[in-house]
Design an enzyme around this catalytic site. Structure first.
Site, PDB file in Angstrom:
ATOM      1  N   TYR A  29      31.881  41.299  37.927  1.00 34.21           N
ATOM      2  CA  TYR A  29      32.112  40.925  39.319  1.00 34.21           C
ATOM      3  C   TYR A  29      33.578  41.159  39.631  1.00 34.21           C
ATOM      4  CZ  TYR A  29      34.523  36.601  37.982  1.00 34.21           C
ATOM      5  OH  TYR A  29      35.417  35.701  37.471  1.00 34.21           O
ATOM      6  N   PHE A  39      41.902  37.163  43.243  1.00 30.15           N
ATOM      7  CA  PHE A  39      41.687  38.596  43.140  1.00 30.15           C
ATOM      8  C   PHE A  39      41.518  38.914  41.664  1.00 30.15           C
ATOM      9  CE2 PHE A  39      42.775  43.088  43.469  1.00 30.15           C
ATOM     10  CZ  PHE A  39      42.171  43.438  44.662  1.00 30.15           C
ATOM     11  N   GLU A  40      40.331  38.645  41.138  1.00 30.38           N
ATOM     12  CA  GLU A  40      40.092  38.866  39.710  1.00 30.38           C
ATOM     13  C   GLU A  40      38.844  39.707  39.524  1.00 30.38           C
ATOM     14  OE1 GLU A  40      39.382  35.086  37.750  1.00 30.38           O
ATOM     15  OE2 GLU A  40      37.498  34.809  38.780  1.00 30.38           O
ATOM     16  N   ILE A  41      38.774  40.320  38.375  1.00 31.40           N
ATOM     17  CA  ILE A  41      37.589  41.070  37.970  1.00 31.40           C
ATOM     18  C   ILE A  41      37.267  40.603  36.554  1.00 31.40           C
ATOM     19  CG2 ILE A  41      38.960  43.031  37.135  1.00 31.40           C
ATOM     20  CD1 ILE A  41      36.658  44.837  38.165  1.00 31.40           C
TER      21      ILE A  41
END
Length: 177
Positions: A16, A93-95
Site C-alpha cells: 500500500y 506519506f509511506e509505502i
C-alpha cells in the site's frame, strides 16, 4: 480490532501507499514503487523523518525495550534501530509491505503495545509504531531511506513543508539498469 491490512478486500494485495489529503506532488515518481519494493525486498519506505515529540510518547520507548527483552527472537540481527527510538518516519506519506504488518513479529509487537494502553493514554500513533517496527524487525537493507519525490504537505501549523527530491533510490535504479 481489525487493521486495514487484514481487511478482506485487501488480502490479495501485498503493498500500500499512504498519501494524505493536501499532499501535492511537484515531480513525477520515475518508477513503479510497488515493483521497486518487490524487486528489492523492501518492506517500508517514507518521505521524511521527524523527531517525535517525546512528551506525547513518554513510555513508548521503555515499553519497546521491554518487548525486545521478552521477545528477542523477533529482532532482526542487522536492524536499523537507533539508540533512543525518538525519530519517527512521517507516515502521512509511506509505502509498505502489508505482509510485513501481517507477520508474526509485528502482530506480537502491536498486541504487546496494545496491552500497555499507550494508544489510549498517550499518543502512540502509527508513525512511531511503524517506524520502530520496521527498524527492529526488518534488516537495514529492507528499509527504503526515503521515497524519492517532491511533495508538500500542510502540517498542524498550516505551514507548508516541502520534502526535497531524493536521489537515493533513483540513483540505485539508474546504476542497476
Amino acid at each position: 480490532m481489525q487493521f486495514f491490512f487484514q481487511h478482506e478486500l485487501l488480502r490479495p494485495y501485498r503493498y500500500y501507499w499512504r498519501v494524505e489529503p493536501d499532499v501535492k506532488f511537484f515531480c513525477d515518481v520515475p518508477y513503479d514503487p510497488f515493483l521497486y519494493m518487490e524487486d528489492n525486498d523492501k518492506v517500508y519506505g517514507f518521505t521524511i523523518s521527524l523527531i517525535e515529540w517525546e512528551a506525547t510518547i513518554p513510555s513508548l520507548w521503555s515499553t519497546v525495550k521491554e518487548f525486545i527483552a521478552e521477545h528477542p527472537e523477533y529482532v532482526a540481527k542487522d536492524n536499523s534501530m537507533g539508540a533512543d527510538g525518538t525519530l519517527a518516519d512521517w507516515s502521512n506519506f509511506e509505502i509498505a509491505d502489508m505482509d510485513f504488518w501481517r507477520g508474526e513479529a509485528y502482530q506480537a509487537f502491536f498486541n504487546y503495545l496494545e496491552s500497555k494502553g499507550g494508544f489510549y493514554y498517550e499518543r502512540w500513533g502509527d508513525a512511531p509504531v511503524h517506524s520502530i517496527a520496521a527498524s527492529l524487525f526488518a534488516n537495514k537493507s529492507q528499509d527504503i531511506d526515503t521515497i524519492p519525490s517532491s511533495i508538500v504537505h500542510k502540517e498542524m501549523t498550516g505551514l507548508e513543508v516541502a520534502a526535497p527530491v531524493t536521489q537515493v533510490i533513483v540513483s540505485k535504479l539508474v546504476t542497476d539498469s
